[in-house]
Design a protein around this motif. Structure first.
Motif, PDB file in Angstrom:
ATOM      1  N   ARG A 169     100.176  96.768  56.229  1.00 40.85           N
ATOM      2  CA  ARG A 169     100.819  96.133  57.387  1.00 40.85           C
ATOM      3  C   ARG A 169     102.282  96.539  57.524  1.00 40.85           C
ATOM      4  NH1 ARG A 169     100.116  90.537  59.202  1.00 40.85           N
ATOM      5  NH2 ARG A 169     100.544  91.672  61.112  1.00 40.85           N
ATOM      6  N   ASP A 170     102.736  97.454  56.685  1.00 42.60           N
ATOM      7  CA  ASP A 170     104.060  98.059  56.810  1.00 42.60           C
ATOM      8  C   ASP A 170     105.200  97.028  56.833  1.00 42.60           C
ATOM      9  OD1 ASP A 170     106.077  99.895  57.146  1.00 42.60           O
ATOM     10  OD2 ASP A 170     105.755 100.148  59.302  1.00 42.60           O
ATOM     11  N   PRO A 171     105.396  96.305  55.708  1.00 40.74           N
ATOM     12  CA  PRO A 171     106.494  95.327  55.683  1.00 40.74           C
ATOM     13  C   PRO A 171     107.864  95.969  55.924  1.00 40.74           C
ATOM     14  CG  PRO A 171     105.516  95.615  53.481  1.00 40.74           C
ATOM     15  CD  PRO A 171     104.622  96.311  54.449  1.00 40.74           C
ATOM     16  N   GLU A 172     108.069  97.212  55.412  1.00 45.17           N
ATOM     17  CA  GLU A 172     109.371  97.883  55.628  1.00 45.17           C
ATOM     18  C   GLU A 172     109.627  98.095  57.122  1.00 45.17           C
ATOM     19  OE1 GLU A 172     107.185  98.861  53.290  1.00 45.17           O
ATOM     20  OE2 GLU A 172     108.239  99.504  51.461  1.00 45.17           O
ATOM     21  N   GLY A 173     108.574  98.462  57.862  1.00 43.45           N
ATOM     22  CA  GLY A 173     108.726  98.698  59.307  1.00 43.45           C
ATOM     23  C   GLY A 173     109.161  97.426  60.029  1.00 43.45           C
ATOM     24  N   ALA A 174     108.537  96.289  59.656  1.00 43.17           N
ATOM     25  CA  ALA A 174     108.916  95.022  60.302  1.00 43.17           C
ATOM     26  C   ALA A 174     110.357  94.657  59.956  1.00 43.17           C
ATOM     27  CB  ALA A 174     107.966  93.913  59.858  1.00 43.17           C
ATOM     28  N   LEU A 175     110.738  94.843  58.682  1.00 47.21           N
ATOM     29  CA  LEU A 175     112.120  94.506  58.288  1.00 47.21           C
ATOM     30  C   LEU A 175     113.123  95.387  59.031  1.00 47.21           C
ATOM     31  CD1 LEU A 175     111.558  93.934  54.455  1.00 47.21           C
ATOM     32  CD2 LEU A 175     112.182  92.193  56.158  1.00 47.21           C
ATOM     33  N   ALA A 176     112.756  96.652  59.273  1.00 46.09           N
ATOM     34  CA  ALA A 176     113.656  97.551  60.013  1.00 46.09           C
ATOM     35  C   ALA A 176     113.839  97.067  61.451  1.00 46.09           C
ATOM     36  CB  ALA A 176     113.100  98.972  59.990  1.00 46.09           C
ATOM     37  N   THR A 177     112.776  96.529  62.049  1.00 47.03           N
ATOM     38  CA  THR A 177     112.895  96.013  63.426  1.00 47.03           C
ATOM     39  C   THR A 177     113.841  94.808  63.457  1.00 47.03           C
ATOM     40  OG1 THR A 177     110.672  96.777  63.876  1.00 47.03           O
ATOM     41  CG2 THR A 177     111.588  95.168  65.426  1.00 47.03           C
ATOM     42  N   TYR A 178     113.716  93.925  62.474  1.00 43.52           N
ATOM     43  CA  TYR A 178     114.658  92.790  62.425  1.00 43.52           C
ATOM     44  C   TYR A 178     116.086  93.310  62.244  1.00 43.52           C
ATOM     45  CZ  TYR A 178     110.805  89.450  62.093  1.00 43.52           C
ATOM     46  OH  TYR A 178     109.696  88.688  62.376  1.00 43.52           O
ATOM     47  N   ARG A 179     116.250  94.262  61.294  1.00 40.37           N
ATOM     48  CA  ARG A 179     117.605  94.787  61.026  1.00 40.37           C
ATOM     49  C   ARG A 179     118.235  95.333  62.305  1.00 40.37           C
ATOM     50  NH1 ARG A 179     116.580  99.508  57.973  1.00 40.37           N
ATOM     51  NH2 ARG A 179     116.416 100.420  60.038  1.00 40.37           N
ATOM     52  N   ASP A 180     117.475  96.100  63.065  1.00 46.64           N
ATOM     53  CA  ASP A 180     118.034  96.731  64.266  1.00 46.64           C
ATOM     54  C   ASP A 180     118.460  95.699  65.313  1.00 46.64           C
ATOM     55  OD1 ASP A 180     117.623  99.117  63.025  1.00 46.64           O
ATOM     56  OD2 ASP A 180     115.849  99.685  64.197  1.00 46.64           O
ATOM     57  N   ALA A 181     117.834  94.511  65.276  1.00 45.63           N
ATOM     58  CA  ALA A 181     118.160  93.481  66.271  1.00 45.63           C
ATOM     59  C   ALA A 181     119.380  92.657  65.870  1.00 45.63           C
ATOM     60  CB  ALA A 181     116.960  92.552  66.446  1.00 45.63           C
ATOM     61  N   LEU A 182     119.890  92.865  64.637  1.00 52.03           N
ATOM     62  CA  LEU A 182     120.949  91.988  64.115  1.00 52.03           C
ATOM     63  C   LEU A 182     122.345  92.573  64.307  1.00 52.03           C
ATOM     64  CD1 LEU A 182     119.262  91.025  60.702  1.00 52.03           C
ATOM     65  CD2 LEU A 182     119.423  89.590  62.762  1.00 52.03           C
ATOM     66  N   ALA A 183     123.313  91.689  64.452  1.00 57.75           N
ATOM     67  CA  ALA A 183     124.721  92.092  64.540  1.00 57.75           C
ATOM     68  C   ALA A 183     125.223  92.491  63.150  1.00 57.75           C
ATOM     69  CB  ALA A 183     125.557  90.914  65.065  1.00 57.75           C
ATOM     70  N   VAL A 184     126.239  93.345  63.135  1.00 57.62           N
ATOM     71  CA  VAL A 184     126.915  93.689  61.871  1.00 57.62           C
ATOM     72  C   VAL A 184     127.443  92.384  61.241  1.00 57.62           C
ATOM     73  CG1 VAL A 184     128.944  94.858  60.908  1.00 57.62           C
ATOM     74  CG2 VAL A 184     127.481  96.031  62.578  1.00 57.62           C
ATOM     75  N   GLY A 185     127.321  92.286  59.904  1.00 62.45           N
ATOM     76  CA  GLY A 185     127.722  91.051  59.216  1.00 62.45           C
ATOM     77  C   GLY A 185     126.528  90.145  58.947  1.00 62.45           C
ATOM     78  N   SER A 186     125.357  90.520  59.529  1.00 68.40           N
ATOM     79  CA  SER A 186     124.143  89.738  59.256  1.00 68.40           C
ATOM     80  C   SER A 186     123.678  90.000  57.831  1.00 68.40           C
ATOM     81  CB  SER A 186     123.039  90.119  60.252  1.00 68.40           C
ATOM     82  OG  SER A 186     123.388  89.704  61.555  1.00 68.40           O
ATOM     83  N   LEU A 187     122.872  89.068  57.338  1.00 67.11           N
ATOM     84  CA  LEU A 187     122.434  89.135  55.938  1.00 67.11           C
ATOM     85  C   LEU A 187     120.917  89.131  55.847  1.00 67.11           C
ATOM     86  CD1 LEU A 187     125.026  86.446  55.011  1.00 67.11           C
ATOM     87  CD2 LEU A 187     125.023  88.680  53.918  1.00 67.11           C
ATOM     88  N   LEU A 188     120.405  89.732  54.786  1.00 66.71           N
ATOM     89  CA  LEU A 188     118.968  89.691  54.499  1.00 66.71           C
ATOM     90  C   LEU A 188     118.776  89.165  53.081  1.00 66.71           C
ATOM     91  CD1 LEU A 188     115.993  90.445  55.265  1.00 66.71           C
ATOM     92  CD2 LEU A 188     116.400  92.649  54.138  1.00 66.71           C
ATOM     93  N   GLY A 189     118.054  88.052  52.952  1.00 69.55           N
ATOM     94  CA  GLY A 189     117.742  87.493  51.635  1.00 69.55           C
ATOM     95  C   GLY A 189     116.241  87.586  51.388  1.00 69.55           C
ATOM     96  N   LEU A 190     115.874  88.167  50.256  1.00 68.26           N
ATOM     97  CA  LEU A 190     114.449  88.341  49.929  1.00 68.26           C
ATOM     98  C   LEU A 190     114.167  87.846  48.516  1.00 68.26           C
ATOM     99  CD1 LEU A 190     113.869  92.056  51.112  1.00 68.26           C
ATOM    100  CD2 LEU A 190     113.394  89.962  52.415  1.00 68.26           C
ATOM    101  N   SER A 191     112.975  87.294  48.311  1.00 68.02           N
ATOM    102  CA  SER A 191     112.472  87.105  46.948  1.00 68.02           C
ATOM    103  C   SER A 191     110.990  87.418  46.957  1.00 68.02           C
ATOM    104  CB  SER A 191     112.756  85.698  46.416  1.00 68.02           C
ATOM    105  OG  SER A 191     112.056  84.727  47.158  1.00 68.02           O
TER     106      SER A 191
END
Ligand SMILES: C[S@@+](CC[C@H](N)C(=O)[O-])C[C@H]1O[C@@H](n2cnc3c(N)ncnc32)[C@H](O)[C@@H]1O
Length: 266
Positions: A169-191
Motif C-alpha cells: 500500500r506504499d506507506p512512503e508514498g502516502a507520507l510524501a503526499t502529506y509532506r508536500d501539503a505541509l508548510a515549512v516548520g511542520s513536524l512528523l512524529g512516527l512510532s
C-alpha cells in the motif's frame, strides 16, 4: 468500562472484539467491553510486555506533543488515532494551550462511533472516518480543512498505526503526499513496532491480533528512518521510544521505534 446505558450506534458490536477497544483496555481506558478484555488477556498471555508497549508508546506521544507545542506548533493531524481517550493528543496539547487544534483520522468505524461521543463537547477537535493511506481524501476532507490551516505548521502524527499498512500500500508514498501539503516548520512524529526485537511473544501476539480486522507487520530501524524522507530528524533521531527524550529515570524498554522530524524546506 463503557456503560451499556450509554447510547452507542449499531456499528458498535458488543459481541466481537475490536482492536482499538483492546488497545484502550491495555492503556487503562474505559471504552471497552468484556469481549475486548478477553482478547487483551490473550494478547498479554502471548506477549507479557504488550501493556508496556502500549504505555511506552503513549508516554512517547505525550513527550512528542509537548515538544511540538514548545516548538510553536498549534495544529495536529493524527493518523490512525485510535479511540481518542486516555490522554490522547488533544488532552496533552490543549493542557498546554487550549487553542491547539487536533484532527483525528481513523479507518475503524468503531473508533468513529466512540470518538464522536468522547469529543462531542471538546472544542478545536475533529474526528474523521477515513483511510490515512488515501492522503488526498484526508487532506481535502471538509472537517480537516475547516479545522486546520495548511499555510501554518502542522504536526502530523502516525503513532503505532503504520504497522497496519502493508508494503503493497506504499506507506512512503502516502507520507510524501502529506509532506508536500505541509508548510515549512511542520513536524512528523512516527512510532512503529520494531522488527529487530528479541522480545518474547511478538509473533504469538501478532497471531492473537490477527483475529481482528487488521494484520500488523513489524519494521526495523532503517525502514522507519526511511519513512521520514523530506524531514530532518530531531535529536536523538529514531530510537526505542522509552529512550526518546525520556522524562524519567529507568523507563522500561519496549520494542517500538519512534522519532520526530521537521520539514525545513519546500
Ligand atoms: C494501536 S492504535 C494506535 C492509537 C494511537 N495512535 C496511539 O499511538 O496510541 C492503531 C489505530 O490505527 C488505525 N488504523 C490502521 N490502519 C489505518 C488506516 N489505513 N487509516 C486510518 N487508520 C488506521 C486502527 O484502526 C487503530 O485504531
Amino acid at each position: 468500562m463503557v456503560d451499556r446505558e450509554v447510547e452507542l450506534p449499531p456499528i458498535v458490536d458488543l459481541t466481537k472484539p475490536n482492536d482499538a477497544r483492546v488497545y484502550d483496555y491495555l492503556l487503562g481506558g474505559a471504552h471497552n467491553f468484556a469481549v475486548d478484555r478477553e482478547l487483551a488477556k490473550q494478547a498479554v498471555a502471548a506477549m507479557p510486555i504488550i501493556r508496556q508497549v502500549a504505555l511506552s508508546n503513549r508516554a512517547f506521544m505525550h513527550r512528542v506533543v509537548r515538544v511540538c507545542v514548545q516548538a510553536g506548533v498549534r495544529q495536529f493531524l493524527d493518523l490512525g488515532s485510535g479511540i481518542p481517550g486516555v490522554g490522547n493528543v488533544h488532552e496533552v496539547a490543549q493542557a498546554v494551550d487550549p487553542r491547539c487544534k487536533v484532527a483525528y483520522v481513523d479507518i475503524d468505524p468503531v473508533v468513529h462511533a466512540h470518538g464522536q461521543l468522547i469529543l462531542a463537547d471538546t472544542p478545536n477537535t475533529a474526528l474523521i472516518h477515513a483511510d490515512m493511506l488515501d492522503a488526498p481524501a484526508v487532506l481535502r476532507h471538509s472537517a480537516v480543512r475547516g479545522l486546520l490551516d495548511f499555510d501554518e505548521p502542522i504536526a502530523v502524527l502516525a503513532l503505532l498505526s503504520l504497522h497496519f499498512v502493508p508494503d503493497e500500500r506504499d506507506p512512503e508514498g502516502a507520507l510524501a503526499t502529506y509532506r508536500d501539503a505541509l508548510a515549512v516548520g511542520s513536524l512528523l512524529g512516527l512510532s512503529h513496532p520494531a522488527g529487530d526485537t528479541t522480545a518474547a511473544g511478538v509473533s504469538e501476539a501478532i497471531d492473537v491480533f490477527s483475529q481482528g480486522h487488521l494484520v500488523p507487520v513489524a519494521r526495523d530501524w532503517r525502514r522507519l528512518t526511511g519513512f521520514f524522507g523530506g524531514f530532518e530528524l530531531l535529536e536523538p533521531g529514531v530510537t526505542r521510544v522509552p529512550r526518546w527524550r525520556p522524562d524519567r529515570e529507568g523507563a522500561e524498554d519496549a520494542p517500538v521505534n519512534g522519532g520526530l522530524g521537521v520539514k525545513t524546506s519546500r
